[in-house]
Design an enzyme around this catalytic site. Structure first.
Site, PDB file in Angstrom:
ATOM      1  N   GLY A   1      -7.484 -24.285  47.696  1.00 24.45           N
ATOM      2  CA  GLY A   1      -8.669 -23.492  47.967  1.00 24.45           C
ATOM      3  C   GLY A   1      -8.239 -22.033  47.904  1.00 24.45           C
ATOM      4  N   ALA A   2      -9.010 -21.231  47.169  1.00 22.65           N
ATOM      5  CA  ALA A   2      -8.572 -19.862  46.881  1.00 22.65           C
ATOM      6  C   ALA A   2      -8.217 -19.062  48.147  1.00 22.65           C
ATOM      7  CB  ALA A   2      -9.638 -19.155  46.045  1.00 22.65           C
TER       8      ALA A   2
ATOM      9  N   ARG B   1       0.264 -20.396  41.083  1.00 19.19           N
ATOM     10  CA  ARG B   1      -1.098 -20.757  40.651  1.00 19.19           C
ATOM     11  C   ARG B   1      -1.771 -19.466  40.165  1.00 19.19           C
ATOM     12  NH1 ARG B   1      -4.795 -24.896  43.727  1.00 19.19           N
ATOM     13  NH2 ARG B   1      -5.264 -25.456  41.575  1.00 19.19           N
TER      14      ARG B   1
ATOM     15  N   GLN C   1     -10.810 -33.668  45.210  1.00 16.69           N
ATOM     16  CA  GLN C   1     -11.028 -32.822  46.393  1.00 16.69           C
ATOM     17  C   GLN C   1     -12.372 -33.145  47.049  1.00 16.69           C
ATOM     18  OE1 GLN C   1      -9.807 -31.774  43.489  1.00 16.69           O
ATOM     19  NE2 GLN C   1      -8.459 -30.011  43.704  1.00 16.69           N
TER      20      GLN C   1
ATOM     21  N   ASP D   1     -12.933 -19.187  42.350  1.00 19.80           N
ATOM     22  CA  ASP D   1     -11.511 -18.830  42.389  1.00 19.80           C
ATOM     23  C   ASP D   1     -11.256 -17.430  41.851  1.00 19.80           C
ATOM     24  OD1 ASP D   1     -11.502 -21.976  42.266  1.00 19.80           O
ATOM     25  OD2 ASP D   1      -9.616 -21.303  43.153  1.00 19.80           O
TER      26      ASP D   1
ATOM     27  N   ASN E   1     -14.011 -21.600  38.540  1.00 25.53           N
ATOM     28  CA  ASN E   1     -14.015 -22.501  39.704  1.00 25.53           C
ATOM     29  C   ASN E   1     -13.555 -23.871  39.214  1.00 25.53           C
ATOM     30  OD1 ASN E   1     -14.557 -22.917  42.562  1.00 25.53           O
ATOM     31  ND2 ASN E   1     -16.235 -24.231  41.899  1.00 25.53           N
ATOM     32  N   LYS E   2     -13.439 -24.804  40.146  1.00 29.47           N
ATOM     33  CA  LYS E   2     -12.920 -26.143  39.840  1.00 29.47           C
ATOM     34  C   LYS E   2     -13.555 -26.743  38.594  1.00 29.47           C
ATOM     35  CE  LYS E   2     -10.308 -27.858  41.385  1.00 29.47           C
ATOM     36  NZ  LYS E   2      -8.993 -27.596  40.699  1.00 29.47           N
TER      37      LYS E   2
HETATM   38  O1  MRU Z   1      -7.494 -26.627  42.775  1.00 31.96           O
HETATM   39  P1  MRU Z   1      -8.145 -26.261  44.061  1.00 31.96           P
HETATM   40  O2  MRU Z   1      -8.451 -27.439  44.928  1.00 31.96           O
HETATM   41  O3  MRU Z   1      -7.383 -25.178  44.803  1.00 31.96           O
HETATM   42  O4  MRU Z   1      -9.542 -25.623  43.621  1.00 31.96           O
HETATM   43  C1  MRU Z   1     -10.394 -25.118  44.616  1.00 31.96           C
HETATM   44  C2  MRU Z   1     -11.697 -24.633  44.096  1.00 31.96           C
HETATM   45  O5  MRU Z   1     -11.953 -24.604  42.920  1.00 31.96           O
HETATM   46  C3  MRU Z   1     -12.648 -24.067  45.127  1.00 31.96           C
HETATM   47  O6  MRU Z   1     -13.975 -24.243  44.716  1.00 31.96           O
HETATM   48  C4  MRU Z   1     -12.374 -22.562  45.299  1.00 31.96           C
HETATM   49  O7  MRU Z   1     -11.016 -22.326  45.494  1.00 31.96           O
HETATM   50  C5  MRU Z   1     -13.139 -21.999  46.432  1.00 31.96           C
HETATM   51  S1  MRU Z   1     -12.572 -22.598  48.015  1.00 31.96           S
HETATM   52  C6  MRU Z   1     -13.466 -21.775  49.188  1.00 31.96           C
END
Ligand code: MRU
Length: 367
Positions: free
Chosen positions: A54-55, A96, A203, A244, A254-255
Site C-alpha cells: 500500500g503506497a 518498488r 489483496q 500509487d 494503481n493496482k
Molecule cells: O501492490 P500493492 O498491494 O502495494 O498495491 C496497492 C495499491 O495499488 C493501492 O490501491 C494503493 O497503494 C493505495 S493504498 C491506500
C-alpha cells in the site's frame, strides 16, 4: 515486547524505538502476526515481498527504514551520516518504483537531516527520525480527512465497489478509499461493499475482505471478472479506488485491474472516484506515459496461492499496476478536499495549498 495485534486494533506499521514493526500481510488472512525489521535488508525484503504494502504504508516503512540503516552503518561523522542517508534513499527507493510515496518519504527524511544543521551523527539520526514520525502522523490525519470528504461526496450512495486493499493495512489510519467506507459506517450509513479479489496477489480477498469483515462492514467478495455484470445489474453506485502515483494531469497508477474498472464504470454511467493523500501525487510527472510500472515475478501469475496453476515455464506479463487516464476519473478525494476536472488546475492548487488538513471541515471542491 508488546501485546500481539488483534483484529480490532492493529497498526500496519509502527516504530518501537530501534526497529520498524509491520503486520506481515503475506500471512493474512490465516494469521495476524508482526515482523520486526531491524536491518535494512529486512526493510527491503518486507517491501519487495509485499509483507508491507500500500503506497502510504511503504512510504512510512521506508522513512523509518532510513533510521534503521543509519543505526546499522554507525557513521563516524556527520558527513558520513549524510552520505549513508543518500545511499539508503537510492537502495530502498529502488525496491518498488511505482508508488511515489516511497521515494518521496525517503527524500524527505534525507533532506530534513541535511537541513537540520546536525553537528553529530546522533543529531542526524534525531532529525531523520523526527521526519519519519511526521510522515507517519501526517498520513493518519490525511486518512481521517479523506474519509470525511469522501463520505460527503457520496451523498446517498451506499453500494460501492473497491479494488485491491486501501484500508487500515495500507496506511497509518483508516485508509484512503476504505476510509470513506469506514466514515459512512461510523455515521450509521451502512455501506455495502463489493471487493474484487485483485489477482494475482489477492489483496482484495486476503486483505480487504478480512479487514472489512472484521470491522463489521457489509462486504461481498467477487472475482475480478464479475465487476462488469455487477455494474450492469445495478449493484454498484460508485467505484472507489486508491492510487500509487497521480501525475500532474490526473493520470493515475494503481493496482492492475483499476483501468478496466474505470472503463466499465464509464460505460455504465457510474462515478469513478480515486482517493489518496497528496503524498501520492507527483507534480514532477507530467502524465501517465512517464510513470514507471513495476513488473513482478512471472510465478505470481503462474501460481494461485502458491500452487502451480499454469505450465511452469509459460511466458507471463505481470505488471503490478496500470495507468487510468484522467478523463475516466470523476474526482479525486484528498485530505484538502475533492478535486474536480480540469485536474491539471485542481491538482496544482491542491499541492500549492500546503496540505492543510481539517477533517471536520465541509468538503471543498478544488476545481
Ligand atoms: O501492490 P500493492 O498491494 O502495494 O498495491 C496497492 C495499491 O495499488 C493501492 O490501491 C494503493 O497503494 C493505495 S493504498 C491506500
Amino acid at each position: 515486547v508488546s501485546q500481539p495485534p488483534t483484529q480490532s486494533s492493529f497498526s500496519s506499521v509502527r516504530w518501537d524505538g530501534d526497529a520498524v514493526v509491520v503486520i506481515d500481510q503475506r500471512r493474512l488472512p490465516a494469521a495476524l502476526v508482526e515482523w520486526r525489521l531491524a536491518a535494512v535488508a529486512d526493510v527491503c525484503e518486507a517491501i519487495r515481498t509485499l509483507a508491507v504494502r500500500g503506497a502510504p504504508a511503504i512510504g512510512i516503512t521506508g522513512g523509518y527504514g532510513m533510521v534503521v540503516g543509519l543505526d546499522e552503518a554507525r557513521p563516524a561523522g556527520v558527513t558520513d551520516a549524510h552520505a549513508e542517508l543518500a545511499r539508503l534513499e537510492a537502495s530502498i527507493g529502488a525496491v518498488r518504483p511505482t508508488a511515489v510515496n516511497l521515494s518521496a518519504a525517503l527524500g524527505r527524511v534525507r533532506e530534513a537531516a541535511e537541513r537540520s544543521g546536525a553537528t553529530t551523527p546522533a543529531d542526524v539520526r534525531t532529525a531523520a527520525l523526527a521526519e519519519a514520525v511526521a510522515i507517519h502522523d501526517e498520513d493518519r490525519a490525511a486518512c481521517a480527512a479523506i474519509g470525511e470528504h469522501g463520505r460527503q461526496l457520496l451523498g446517498q450512495k451506499r453500494r460501492l465497489l473497491t479494488h485491491c486493499n486501501t484500508g487500515r493495512l495500507a496506511t497509518a489510519g483508516d485508509g484512503t478509499a476504505l476510509a470513506i467506507v469506514y466514515a459512512l459506517q461510523a455515521a450509521g450509513a451502512a455501506p455495502s461493499v463489493l471487493a474484487t479479489e485483485s489477482r494475482p496477489l489477492l489483496q482484495g480477498s486476503r486483505l480487504t475482505a478480512w479487514e472489512l469483515g472484521a470491522a463489521g462492514v457489509d462486504v461481498r467478495l467477487i472475482a475480478d471478472s464479475a465487476a462488469g455484470p455487477a455494474m450492469a445489474q445495478g449493484l454498484v453506485e460508485a467505484v472507489l479506488v486508491g492510487c500509487d502515483r497521480v501525475a500532474a494531469n490526473g493520470d493515475t497508477a494503481n493496482k492492475i485491474g483499476t483501468y478496466a474498472l474505470a472503463v466499465l464504470a464509464r460505460q455504465h454511467g457510474i462515478p469513478f472516484y480515486v482517493a489518496g493523500p497528496l503524498s501520492s501525487f507527483d507534480a514532477a510527472t507530467e502524465s501517465g506515459a512517464a510513470i514507471v510500472v513495476e513488473e513482478r515475478d512471472p510465478d505470481e501469475v503462474r501460481r494461485f496461492a502458491g500452487a502451480l496453476s499454469a505450465p511452469p515455464d509459460i511466458p507471463v506479463w505481470n505488471p503490478a499496476f496500470d495507468v487510468t487516464p484522467a478523463h475516466l476519473i470523476d474526482a479525486f478525494v484528498t485530505e484538502v478536499g475533492v478535486l474536480e476536472p480540469p485536474f491539471g488546475t485542481s491538482i496544482r492548487r491542491a499541492l500549492a495549498s500546503g496540505g492543510e488538513v481539517d477533517a471536520a471541515a465541509a468538503p471543498v471542491t478544488v476545481g
